[in-house]
Design a protein around this motif. Structure first.
Motif, PDB file in Angstrom:
ATOM      1  N   ALA A 113     -16.639 -13.392  24.768  1.00 45.73           N
ATOM      2  CA  ALA A 113     -15.289 -13.282  24.226  1.00 45.73           C
ATOM      3  C   ALA A 113     -14.271 -13.081  25.338  1.00 45.73           C
ATOM      4  CB  ALA A 113     -15.214 -12.135  23.235  1.00 45.73           C
ATOM      5  N   ASP A 114     -13.091 -13.688  25.160  1.00 39.99           N
ATOM      6  CA  ASP A 114     -11.973 -13.465  26.076  1.00 39.99           C
ATOM      7  C   ASP A 114     -11.105 -12.299  25.612  1.00 39.99           C
ATOM      8  OD1 ASP A 114     -12.268 -15.884  27.900  1.00 39.99           O
ATOM      9  OD2 ASP A 114     -12.146 -16.862  25.940  1.00 39.99           O
ATOM     10  N   VAL A 115     -10.997 -12.142  24.285  1.00 39.78           N
ATOM     11  CA  VAL A 115     -10.206 -11.063  23.700  1.00 39.78           C
ATOM     12  C   VAL A 115     -11.052 -10.401  22.626  1.00 39.78           C
ATOM     13  CG1 VAL A 115      -8.106 -10.454  22.431  1.00 39.78           C
ATOM     14  CG2 VAL A 115      -8.045 -12.283  24.148  1.00 39.78           C
ATOM     15  N   THR A 116     -11.131  -9.068  22.655  1.00 36.36           N
ATOM     16  CA  THR A 116     -11.903  -8.317  21.669  1.00 36.36           C
ATOM     17  C   THR A 116     -10.989  -7.326  20.956  1.00 36.36           C
ATOM     18  OG1 THR A 116     -13.918  -8.504  23.001  1.00 36.36           O
ATOM     19  CG2 THR A 116     -13.896  -6.826  21.284  1.00 36.36           C
ATOM     20  N   VAL A 117     -11.103  -7.288  19.628  1.00 35.03           N
ATOM     21  CA  VAL A 117     -10.269  -6.403  18.811  1.00 35.03           C
ATOM     22  C   VAL A 117     -11.160  -5.652  17.839  1.00 35.03           C
ATOM     23  CG1 VAL A 117      -8.402  -6.302  17.105  1.00 35.03           C
ATOM     24  CG2 VAL A 117      -8.284  -7.960  18.986  1.00 35.03           C
ATOM     25  N   ASP A 118     -10.908  -4.370  17.661  1.00 36.29           N
ATOM     26  CA  ASP A 118     -11.600  -3.548  16.672  1.00 36.29           C
ATOM     27  C   ASP A 118     -10.634  -3.213  15.544  1.00 36.29           C
ATOM     28  OD1 ASP A 118     -14.136  -3.265  18.025  1.00 36.29           O
ATOM     29  OD2 ASP A 118     -13.096  -1.946  19.441  1.00 36.29           O
ATOM     30  N   LEU A 119     -11.071  -3.449  14.294  1.00 37.57           N
ATOM     31  CA  LEU A 119     -10.247  -3.144  13.128  1.00 37.57           C
ATOM     32  C   LEU A 119     -11.036  -2.265  12.171  1.00 37.57           C
ATOM     33  CD1 LEU A 119      -8.635  -6.633  12.367  1.00 37.57           C
ATOM     34  CD2 LEU A 119      -7.569  -4.686  13.531  1.00 37.57           C
ATOM     35  N   VAL A 120     -10.402  -1.195  11.697  1.00 35.25           N
ATOM     36  CA  VAL A 120     -10.999  -0.306  10.704  1.00 35.25           C
ATOM     37  C   VAL A 120     -10.152  -0.367   9.437  1.00 35.25           C
ATOM     38  CG1 VAL A 120     -11.690   2.046  10.150  1.00 35.25           C
ATOM     39  CG2 VAL A 120     -11.905   1.204  12.503  1.00 35.25           C
ATOM     40  N   ALA A 121     -10.779  -0.745   8.314  1.00 30.29           N
ATOM     41  CA  ALA A 121     -10.070  -0.882   7.044  1.00 30.29           C
ATOM     42  C   ALA A 121     -10.242   0.372   6.204  1.00 30.29           C
ATOM     43  CB  ALA A 121     -10.593  -2.098   6.280  1.00 30.29           C
ATOM     44  N   ARG A 122      -9.129   0.814   5.628  1.00 26.49           N
ATOM     45  CA  ARG A 122      -9.167   2.004   4.791  1.00 26.49           C
ATOM     46  C   ARG A 122      -8.330   1.768   3.531  1.00 26.49           C
ATOM     47  NH1 ARG A 122      -8.095   3.977  10.064  1.00 26.49           N
ATOM     48  NH2 ARG A 122      -9.805   5.224  10.942  1.00 26.49           N
ATOM     49  N   ALA A 123      -8.732   2.403   2.454  1.00 27.00           N
ATOM     50  CA  ALA A 123      -7.930   2.464   1.237  1.00 27.00           C
ATOM     51  C   ALA A 123      -7.218   3.802   1.212  1.00 27.00           C
ATOM     52  CB  ALA A 123      -8.811   2.314  -0.001  1.00 27.00           C
ATOM     53  N   GLY A 124      -5.962   3.811   0.763  1.00 23.58           N
ATOM     54  CA  GLY A 124      -5.241   5.072   0.717  1.00 23.58           C
ATOM     55  C   GLY A 124      -3.753   4.881   0.731  1.00 23.58           C
ATOM     56  N   THR A 125      -3.058   5.669   1.498  1.00 24.40           N
ATOM     57  CA  THR A 125      -1.602   5.684   1.520  1.00 24.40           C
ATOM     58  C   THR A 125      -1.069   4.858   2.679  1.00 24.40           C
ATOM     59  OG1 THR A 125      -1.550   7.885   0.522  1.00 24.40           O
ATOM     60  CG2 THR A 125       0.444   7.150   1.649  1.00 24.40           C
ATOM     61  N   VAL A 126      -0.107   3.993   2.365  1.00 22.90           N
ATOM     62  CA  VAL A 126       0.605   3.230   3.384  1.00 22.90           C
ATOM     63  C   VAL A 126       1.967   3.895   3.583  1.00 22.90           C
ATOM     64  CG1 VAL A 126       1.619   1.007   4.009  1.00 22.90           C
ATOM     65  CG2 VAL A 126      -0.546   1.083   2.747  1.00 22.90           C
ATOM     66  N   ARG A 127       2.234   4.334   4.810  1.00 18.30           N
ATOM     67  CA  ARG A 127       3.521   4.958   5.116  1.00 18.30           C
ATOM     68  C   ARG A 127       4.418   3.942   5.818  1.00 18.30           C
ATOM     69  NH1 ARG A 127       5.550   9.925   5.173  1.00 18.30           N
ATOM     70  NH2 ARG A 127       3.502  10.811   4.691  1.00 18.30           N
ATOM     71  N   LEU A 128       5.544   3.620   5.181  1.00 19.62           N
ATOM     72  CA  LEU A 128       6.475   2.663   5.742  1.00 19.62           C
ATOM     73  C   LEU A 128       7.378   3.335   6.765  1.00 19.62           C
ATOM     74  CD1 LEU A 128       7.405   0.808   2.429  1.00 19.62           C
ATOM     75  CD2 LEU A 128       5.618   0.235   4.088  1.00 19.62           C
ATOM     76  N   ALA A 129       8.098   2.518   7.554  1.00 20.84           N
ATOM     77  CA  ALA A 129       8.950   3.059   8.606  1.00 20.84           C
ATOM     78  C   ALA A 129      10.027   3.981   8.044  1.00 20.84           C
ATOM     79  CB  ALA A 129       9.592   1.917   9.384  1.00 20.84           C
ATOM     80  N   SER A 130      10.443   3.736   6.802  1.00 14.46           N
ATOM     81  CA  SER A 130      11.471   4.565   6.169  1.00 14.46           C
ATOM     82  C   SER A 130      10.938   5.933   5.760  1.00 14.46           C
ATOM     83  CB  SER A 130      12.005   3.855   4.924  1.00 14.46           C
ATOM     84  OG  SER A 130      10.965   3.711   3.964  1.00 14.46           O
ATOM     85  N   GLY A 131       9.625   6.103   5.798  1.00 18.03           N
ATOM     86  CA  GLY A 131       9.012   7.331   5.319  1.00 18.03           C
ATOM     87  C   GLY A 131       8.480   7.219   3.914  1.00 18.03           C
ATOM     88  N   ARG A 132       8.890   6.158   3.199  1.00 15.97           N
ATOM     89  CA  ARG A 132       8.385   5.950   1.849  1.00 15.97           C
ATOM     90  C   ARG A 132       6.896   5.632   1.914  1.00 15.97           C
ATOM     91  NH1 ARG A 132       8.250   1.550  -1.977  1.00 15.97           N
ATOM     92  NH2 ARG A 132       9.035   0.100  -0.382  1.00 15.97           N
ATOM     93  N   THR A 133       6.154   6.128   0.927  1.00 17.10           N
ATOM     94  CA  THR A 133       4.717   5.882   0.888  1.00 17.10           C
ATOM     95  C   THR A 133       4.350   5.134  -0.388  1.00 17.10           C
ATOM     96  OG1 THR A 133       4.283   8.022  -0.154  1.00 17.10           O
ATOM     97  CG2 THR A 133       4.182   7.922   2.253  1.00 17.10           C
TER      98      THR A 133
END
Length: 528
Positions: A113-133
């Motif tokens: 691989a030239d580029v390697t990325v690790d991703l972890v998926a979760r269910a739960g709360t998404v916090r937006l930039a405004s602070g709204r969830t």
């Protein structure tokens, strides 16, 4: 007399019962026929459609017809189907007519691989930039997930771990013409990754452009909930100089449109005179509309460059559900910022910090990609296709999964009795897509890019309009073409994901390709 009346009554009752059976029996048959087994392969439902051989329609499209089997005719300037070879993922067994599994249609396992990325998926709360969830899903704790960037020709390796998404998940690389084993469709090219499970995706980024990734397991819930992110493949040799390059992921959380998770105006820092590329990604189920306070150019659509794009003034541009449009603006020299309106409530303010952007009303006119830009070679000859198909979208009453209702149909059939468009590797394929269903359908073909030849009988006259997701409005008819250069079993479905969940899903299948994966059962695979 009493006996006679009783006999007559019994005869009448029998006639009534017989009439009732005549009415109910067909309904019962259609209801039963709509039921799917608990576990099934997508290749076992619906019917095989081999189309017609060598049939061309009314529109021939832009550019000149060239031999798709000749590498010398393959365009290399970003306006046509690109790649080092005419058949990007050619498989010798498929070419020889032997049976092959989707698991064999894969990336070279020995290449590092030239580029390697690790991703972890979760269910739960998404916090937006405004602070709204809002409740939803995250990748590495955010939604949208991390921006992934590679250079054309590099091998990307993504390690996905499911920490808490109870229904499992996959990652589909939307718009990237990956080998079939890496397409990330539950029940077709892999099993959904369960809680505690992991999966690794490996593919070479074949074409530069703007793309995105999202789950293709219970996608009408998981994508809406935020299991998505952007992918940018930078060209090995830049084709247009830019000073600022910004990806903008549009997604609706809890009923509010956001740009990169932000509500309202979003600042894009740039200096006066800077050339700024804005990569708009529509991750929602409907069309996104953008316009600007300054002239702009549409420099790419669905990852493919537009040939000689002219400046646009006082006109909107549409981004279909799942689609991407790259805009180029120049920051004004007068100390103001450029306003790029994205939808009615959000805007990108492009310029120096604190610079003000003038408001801009929505224009009445719209960019028509059918005539935008200038012609260039297609690299294929759509006037002499090897295979032609009809893809007629409608709506009709019936049963789907035992449920009565009005359902989307393709060629007069409802799910699961939908066509499996069968092709051979190397075919030049022509499809007529029509829509008389009463709604807009963004049709997304996995693993391939197609070119628009005509709309409503009017031939394309601008830059070749290559797409992987095409908005087909009610009453419209498109003729499109592509080269079957990527063997596999590929979804060809509506990217209004609720429409797909309601059965607007067909497949493109290559002769001799099979899959070991199934939908339902213990796997829990549910791609839509």
């Amino acid at each position: 007399m009493t006996t006679g009346r009783g006999a007559g009554g019994r005869v009448g009752l029998l006639v009534a019962c017989a009439a009732t059976l005549l009415v109910l029996a067909p309904i019962a048959w259609f209801w039963h026929a709509s039921l799917l087994p608990g576990t099934y392969a997508v290749t076992s439902v619906g019917y095989v459609d081999t189309g017609t051989a060598g049939t061309a329609g009314t529109g021939t499209g832009t550019g000149t017809g060239t031999d798709p089997a000749d590498p010398a005719t393959r365009p290399g300037d970003g306006v046509g189907p690109r790649g080092a070879t005419p058949l990007a993922h050619r498989h010798e067994a498929v070419a020889a007519g032997r049976e092959v599994s989707v698991t064999d249609l894969d990336t070279d396992p020995t290449r590092r691989a030239d580029v390697t990325v690790d991703l972890v998926a979760r269910a739960g709360t998404v916090r937006l930039a405004s602070g709204r969830t809002v409740e939803g899903y995250t990748l590495n704790g955010t939604s949208p997930g991390p921006l992934i960037e590679v250079v054309q020709g590099q091998l990307l390796e993504v390690h996905l771990r499911n920490e808490s998404v109870g229904s499992g998940l996959t990652l589909h690389w939307h718009g990237v013409d990956v080998p079939n084993a890496q397409d990330g469709v539950a029940g077709v090219t892999q099993d959904a990754v369960p809680v505690g499970g992991e999966h690794t995706y490996r593919f070479v980024a074949p074409d530069s452009g703007t793309y995105w990734y999202h789950s293709h397991q219970v996608s009408h819930e998981q994508v809406v909930g935020g299991l998505l992110g952007a992918l940018v493949v930078h060209p090995a040799t830049p084709t247009r100089p830019v000073d600022v390059d910004r990806v903008v992921v549009a997604h609706t959380y809890g009923g509010a449109l956001t740009l990169d998770g932000q509500e309202g105006d979003v600042r894009v820092p740039a200096e006066p005179g800077d050339v700024v590329r804005l990569r708009l990604v529509d991750t929602d189920d409907g069309t996104l509309t953008a316009w600007a306070s300054v002239p702009y150019r549409v420099v790419a659509v669905d990852g493919h460059d537009v040939h000689e794009p002219p400046a646009v003034e006082r006109a909107t541009v549409g981004v279909g559900a799942g689609g991407r449009v790259d805009l180029e603006v120049v920051v004004p020299d007068d100390g103001t910022a450029a306003r790029v309106q994205v939808g009615s409530s959000d805007a990108l303010v492009v310029g120096p910090a604190q610079a003000q952007a003038p408001p801009v009303e929505r224009p009445d006119d719209a960019v028509d990609l059918l005539a935008y830009g200038t012609p260039a070679p297609l690299g294929i000859d759509p006037a002499s296709p090897d295979r032609s198909f009809e893809y007629a979208i409608g709506r009709r009453p019936g049963f789907v999964g035992g449920r009565p209702g009005m359902w989307w149909s393709v060629n007069g059939h409802v799910f699961p009795d939908l066509p499996m468009f069968m092709v051979r590797e190397g075919d030049v394929v022509r499809i007529t897509i029509s829509n008389d269903s009463g709604a807009v359908h963004p049709i997304h073909l996995h693993g391939h890019h197609a070119v628009v030849l005509s709309r409503d009988g009017v031939a394309a006259t601008g830059s070749p309009w290559w797409f992987d997701t095409l908005d087909v409005r009610d009453g419209e008819t498109y003729e499109v073409a592509f080269v079957a250069d990527n063997p596999g079993i590929w979804m060809d479905h509506c990217h209004n994901l609720q429409h797909a969940a309601d059965g607007l899903v067909t497949h493109l299948m290559y002769e001799g390709v099979t899959t070991p994966y199934v939908v339902g059962g213990d796997t829990g695979n549910e791609p839509e």
